[in-house]
Design an enzyme around this catalytic site. Structure first.
Site, short mmCIF file in Angstrom:
data_model
loop_
_atom_site.label_atom_id
_atom_site.label_comp_id
_atom_site.label_asym_id
_atom_site.label_seq_id
_atom_site.Cartn_x
_atom_site.Cartn_y
_atom_site.Cartn_z
N LYS A 35 -5.23 -3.62 -42.33
CA LYS A 35 -4.85 -2.21 -42.16
C LYS A 35 -4.43 -1.63 -43.50
CE LYS A 35 -0.21 -3.49 -40.65
NZ LYS A 35 0.96 -2.65 -40.65
N ARG A 130 9.44 -1.28 -30.69
CA ARG A 130 8.55 -0.34 -31.34
C ARG A 130 7.44 -0.03 -30.32
NH1 ARG A 130 6.19 -1.79 -37.31
NH2 ARG A 130 4.82 -3.09 -36.05
N TYR A 256 13.47 9.28 -71.03
CA TYR A 256 14.15 10.41 -70.37
C TYR A 256 15.57 10.05 -69.96
CZ TYR A 256 9.76 12.99 -69.81
OH TYR A 256 8.61 13.68 -70.03
N MET A 304 5.96 9.39 -65.96
CA MET A 304 4.75 9.58 -65.15
C MET A 304 3.61 8.67 -65.63
SD MET A 304 2.53 13.03 -64.50
CE MET A 304 3.71 13.92 -63.55
C1 LIG Z 1 1.20 -5.87 -35.05
C2 LIG Z 1 1.16 -6.45 -36.43
N1 LIG Z 1 0.72 -7.70 -36.59
C3 LIG Z 1 0.67 -8.28 -37.82
C4 LIG Z 1 1.08 -7.60 -38.95
C5 LIG Z 1 1.05 -8.29 -40.29
O1 LIG Z 1 2.34 -8.44 -40.80
P1 LIG Z 1 2.62 -9.13 -42.21
O2 LIG Z 1 1.94 -8.27 -43.24
O3 LIG Z 1 4.10 -9.10 -42.36
O4 LIG Z 1 2.04 -10.49 -42.15
C6 LIG Z 1 1.56 -6.30 -38.82
C7 LIG Z 1 2.02 -5.58 -40.00
O5 LIG Z 1 2.99 -4.89 -40.03
C8 LIG Z 1 1.60 -5.70 -37.52
O6 LIG Z 1 2.04 -4.45 -37.35
#
Ligand SMILES: Cc1ncc(COP(=O)(O)O)c(C=O)c1O
Length: 365
Positions: A35, A130, A256, A304
């Site tokens: 992701k 969640r 800065y 920056m």
């Molecule tokens: C549902 C779920 N599974 C697995 C993961 C992977 O987690 P990590 O990157 O801590 O291994 C995440 C990431 O937040 C997640 O939301």
């Protein structure tokens, strides 16, 4: 000549980290969590290094489409499931497996027209609060799903809130086991921290583990343990060069806000990297950095486009010297991203995801 800043993806390190996670959770299958554009690395750029996974887990349909476009025919799991009813059409078309975490998603499935029933991962809220059904509602949700012709196989999934802390996973594992005791189906519980810390326990590793951050060479429980402890390798290096040198006298200030005052005469290097490249502005004086592979520290505020560094430990450094902001230097020295993130009061995840689009990225073996 372009600015000398460069990010490098280390393909072999991705393979190495995947092998480490497999070792930590024997017999479990591995979802590679890709992701957020593979934690900022780029889905296409990690493809070669991670194609040895058993499936890819991600969030949105565009990401799923990209993984299919790369030629992946294996499982893809939508970690948050669908967001609206028409997403199910693409799930049918791309053969996506999807999480079901609420009644509304079951309602959408119940009216979805498909010739190919879907594989779903029913999510239990075991304490993270969640997403997911509470334990007492899980069976009803499972029974509803099981009665739908749109559903093929039902797996069970939960997510830990504290795999990386002293609180641990025991209470959530117990809650999950209690709620799922006599339900059939494959199980998936563990993120990176749970896989590395508790993967030897079959109740934690289940049938599928879901590591993200550890695949990308960041320790999920830093500073308790670093990547050397877990035998993980950095997969993303951020490097640049010195584009300026200053000899400052005792009492001179740097950058800065005059945030750093030299305690004695010293040589200062100026690096072509700043917060608009994704380097955190909150890194204070003393944040570790490598110059020509030698560990030194930043001085004063991050600007920056530039950062000042202390050249005292690297007297031979000069214009064009290599600077490693995190990752692996060409000399082989490693500066874990976790150390820089920690100095900025954040985690490696955020730094990876914040790499700026203006930074050129090279995919290396
Ligand atoms: C549902 C779920 N599974 C697995 C993961 C992977 O987690 P990590 O990157 O801590 O291994 C995440 C990431 O937040 C997640 O939301």
């Amino acid at each position: 000549m372009p600015r000398p800043i460069q990010a490098t993806i280390h393909t072999e390190a991705l393979r190495h980290n995947l092998a480490r996670l497999r070792e930590a959770a024997p017999d479990a299958r591995v979802w590679g969590v890709v992701k957020a554009n593979a934690y900022g690395h780029g889905s296409e750029r990690v493809w070669e290094g991670l194609r040895g996974v058993d499936g890819f887990a991600l969030l949105d349909l565009a990401e799923a489409q990209r993984v299919r476009d790369l030629g992946w025919r294996g499982p893809i799991l939508l970690l948050e499931g669908v967001f609206e009813a028409r997403d199910l059409e693409l799930c049918s078309r791309l053969g996506l497996w999807h999480t079901v975490h609420c009644e509304a998603q079951i309602d959408m499935l119940a009216v979805h027209k498909t010739h190919t029933p879907h594989r779903v991962f029913l999510k239990m809220n075991s304490g993270m609060n969640r997403l997911g059904f509470p334990g007492h509602a899980l069976r009803t949700a499972w029974t509803r799903l099981n009665a739908l012709p749109q559903v093929d196989e039902i797996s069970l999934v939960t997510h830990f809130s504290d795999a990386d802390t002293d609180k641990g996973v025991a209470a959530q594992v117990q809650a999950f086991e209690r709620a799922t005791r006599d339900l059939p189906g494959e199980r998936s519980l563990a993120n990176s921290a749970a896989t590395l810390l508790y993967g030897a326990d079959p109740a934690v590793r289940g049938d599928w583990v879901r590591p993200g951050i550890a695949l990308y060479g960041s320790s999920p429980d830093f500073p308790a343990h670093d990547i050397a402890h877990w035998n993980l390798q950095p997969t993303l290096s951020l490097s640049s060069r010195l584009i300026g040198l200053q000899q400052v006298a005792e009492g001179d200030t740097v950058g800065y806000g005059s945030a750093f005052t030299a305690p004695q005469a010293m040589r200062v290097g100026v690096v072509a990297c700043g917060y608009s490249d994704g380097y955190p502005r909150h890194c204070p004086t003393g944040t570790p950095v490598l110059v020509d592979g030698v560990r030194t520290r930043t001085l004063g505020r991050v600007s920056m486009d530039m950062i000042a560094v202390d050249l005292t430990p690297v007297p031979q450094a000069g214009m064009g010297s290599e600077v490693t902001l995190w990752g692996r230097s060409s000399h082989g020295a490693v500066l874990p991203i976790d150390e820089v993130a920690h100095a900025a009061g954040t985690v490696g995840y955020e730094l990876m995801c914040a790499l700026a689009p203006r930074v050129p990225v090279l995919v290396a073996e």
